[in-house]
Design an enzyme around this catalytic site. Sequence first.
Site, short mmCIF file in Angstrom:
data_model
loop_
_atom_site.label_atom_id
_atom_site.label_comp_id
_atom_site.label_asym_id
_atom_site.label_seq_id
_atom_site.Cartn_x
_atom_site.Cartn_y
_atom_site.Cartn_z
N ASN A 1 -4.85 2.93 -13.27
CA ASN A 1 -3.97 2.09 -12.62
C ASN A 1 -2.57 2.46 -12.76
OD1 ASN A 1 -2.76 -0.50 -11.72
ND2 ASN A 1 -2.08 -0.98 -13.88
N GLY B 1 0.95 -1.33 0.27
CA GLY B 1 0.06 0.06 0.07
C GLY B 1 0.97 1.28 -0.07
N ILE C 1 -7.30 -9.64 -11.23
CA ILE C 1 -7.67 -9.38 -12.53
C ILE C 1 -9.06 -8.69 -12.41
CG2 ILE C 1 -8.07 -10.21 -14.69
CD1 ILE C 1 -5.13 -10.40 -14.20
N ASN D 1 1.54 2.91 -2.68
CA ASN D 1 0.96 4.21 -3.47
C ASN D 1 -0.27 4.66 -2.85
OD1 ASN D 1 2.31 4.19 -6.14
ND2 ASN D 1 2.47 2.10 -5.87
N HIS E 1 1.26 1.53 -12.90
CA HIS E 1 2.43 0.38 -13.65
C HIS E 1 3.69 0.78 -13.40
CE1 HIS E 1 3.21 -3.34 -15.49
NE2 HIS E 1 4.02 -2.73 -16.24
N GLU F 1 6.25 6.63 -9.16
CA GLU F 1 4.87 6.16 -8.75
C GLU F 1 4.35 7.02 -7.81
OE1 GLU F 1 4.59 1.92 -7.88
OE2 GLU F 1 6.18 1.51 -8.94
C1 GRF Z 1 4.67 -1.73 -6.84
O1 GRF Z 1 5.70 -2.46 -7.50
C2 GRF Z 1 3.79 -0.97 -7.69
O2 GRF Z 1 4.61 -0.53 -8.54
C3 GRF Z 1 2.90 -1.86 -8.11
O3 GRF Z 1 2.56 -2.69 -7.01
C4 GRF Z 1 3.62 -2.85 -6.16
C5 GRF Z 1 3.48 -2.47 -4.66
O4 GRF Z 1 2.57 -1.43 -4.66
N1 GRF Z 1 1.69 -1.08 -8.56
P1 GRF Z 1 2.16 -0.88 -3.27
O5 GRF Z 1 3.38 -0.63 -2.45
O6 GRF Z 1 1.33 -1.80 -2.77
O7 GRF Z 1 1.21 0.23 -3.55
#
Ligand code: GRF
Length: 207
Positions: free
Chosen positions: A107, A11, A92, A13, A109, A180
């Site tokens: 999303n 989490g 998915i 992001n 990526h 990100e």
């Molecule tokens: C990270 O590699 C991010 O790029 C991808 O999922 C992984 C974990 O993200 N989207 P988070 O720390 O759970 O946000």
Amino acid sequence: LKIGVLVSGGGTNLQALIDKIEEGYIGNCSIVTVVSSKEGVYALERAKKHGISATCIARKNYADIKEYDEALIKHFEECKVDLIVMAGFLSILGETFVQRFKGRIINIHPSLIPSFCGKGYYGIIPHQKALEYGVKVTGATVHFVELEADSGPIILQKAVYVKDDDTPETLQKRVMEEAEWEILPKAVKLISEGKISVEGRRVRIKD
Ligand code: GRF
């Protein structure tokens, strides 16, 4: 703007989004629900610490993608979300879900799409592939979600230079920190300000 966030892991992001909203960088926005596809992930703890409703709708409890889609749709309709953000979501989403919220799902990526993306490219894997290929530049992409993985119109990208001594882990960390965590909140901000318009595959940003 009411936001629903889909997570599956750490989490970070989600945390970046929470912080930017709390700092006031993104106005007129609130995260009304965080939904995890897996139990016990730290992303749910992050939500709870910030007083945000945290729910696990575990993928393993559903027979197939369609049933899972329907459970997620029911939840997000109840929460009356305007935008769905996939932030480290590792399950998915099927046709039913994507059609129901078309144009309102984004999303993050961890590569410069169309490189190192699509089915099977998630988490550390895009970074492993980037190092194997020997690219000098990688980065992150925020895009609208369509049925095929990582295929929708691109909203924002940010480049990160690969270092000679990078490992997949050091590269992933830098892509998260430098790309990100910056472009995901920025994309949400632009959407909340009505500055995004999509013409075919092209996303235009009104400045
Ligand atoms: C990270 O590699 C991010 O790029 C991808 O999922 C992984 C974990 O993200 N989207 P988070 O720390 O759970 O946000």
